[in-house]
Design a protein around this motif. Structure first.
Motif, PDB file in Angstrom:
ATOM      1  N   MET A   1      74.999  -0.116  76.452  1.00 53.42           N
ATOM      2  CA  MET A   1      76.410  -0.382  77.271  1.00 53.42           C
ATOM      3  C   MET A   1      76.513  -1.646  78.235  1.00 53.42           C
ATOM      4  O   MET A   1      75.675  -1.811  78.909  1.00 53.42           O
ATOM      5  N   ASP A  99      81.998  -3.454  77.081  1.00 57.88           N
ATOM      6  CA  ASP A  99      82.282  -2.226  76.347  1.00 57.88           C
ATOM      7  C   ASP A  99      83.471  -1.684  77.156  1.00 57.88           C
ATOM      8  O   ASP A  99      84.362  -1.059  76.594  1.00 57.88           O
ATOM      9  N   HIS A 206      79.906   7.155  77.933  1.00 59.89           N
ATOM     10  CA  HIS A 206      79.429   6.077  77.186  1.00 59.89           C
ATOM     11  C   HIS A 206      77.985   6.069  76.932  1.00 59.89           C
ATOM     12  O   HIS A 206      77.454   5.913  75.632  1.00 59.89           O
TER      13      HIS A 206
END
Length: 216
Positions: A1, A99, A206
């Motif tokens: 991430m 992201d 996430h």
């Protein structure tokens, strides 16, 4: 991430949020590094003084950020990018590298105008890049029972970027500490609890989805 922070100048600044996110994620067992894109890397230097075992890098250009992200991802790290995030070029670099982008804003007219410009650019990237980066607004430096925060939340909804349920309150503990996460004395007013709630709301989904650092 890869998580980027941009936009905020005051209140609980994005650099303070970035530092606390890195500490909290590392303490939860998720190896996380900071990329400090500010000139002279002030947050990275302060974070290393706080805990020399933390991983930090300074990177000012898009090429340097890309290289640092690749190196850190290959070594198994999630990445938090602390970007100046106010000009078009800076925000472009942040959107391309991340992201998810977190956009702290205070509940003032000036921050509302500035944030509208930031969100316009983020939304343009999302249209071109199949929804990437994801983004969320964090209402920042709020007060208990903050009527202005409620009004701003309602006004931001039509812009198409989610507003986090978690709000970061105006607390002095943030101002005088690079991180509030490990000292219970710094959590007497709940500063660390607010960061943990923010992590649970915006970051953990996430990480749970990806499973490992930078997995696509």
């Amino acid at each position: 991430m890869i998580l980027g922070l941009g936009n905020s100048k005051g209140g609980v600044g994005k650099s303070t949020i970035a530092a606390n996110l890195v500490v909290e994620l590392c303490d939860r067992g998720y190896p996380t590094a900071l990329i400090d894109a500010e000139k002279n890397s002030p947050t990275a230097r302060r974070l290393l003084k706080y805990d020399p075992t933390l991983v930090v890098k300074g990177a000012s250009s898009l090429e340097e950020i890309d290289e640092a992200v690749e190196q850190l991802a290959q070594s198994g790290h999630h990445v938090v990018i602390d970007s100046p995030g106010r000009s078009g070029d800076e925000l472009t670099a942040l959107c391309l590298a991340s992201d998810i982008v977190l956009i702290p804003m205070q509940t003032t007219e000036q921050d509302l105008l500035q944030t509208t410009d930031v969100l316009t650019l983020v939304r343009a990237f999302q249209r071109r890049m199949a929804g990437r980066p994801q983004a969320a607004i964090i209402l920042n430096a709020t007060r208990r029972r903050d009527i202005a925060a409620r009004r701003f939340r309602e006004g931001l909804l039509p812009l198409g970027v989610p507003v986090a349920k978690t709000q970061l309150r105006r607390l002095d503990d943030y101002r005088f500490s690079v991180s509030v996460m490990r000292d219970s004395e710094l959590n007497r007013q709940g500063a660390a609890d607010d960061i943990r709630t923010l992590v649970d709301e915006l970051v953990m989904p996430h990480l749970n989805h990806q499973g490992v650092a930078n997995e696509q």
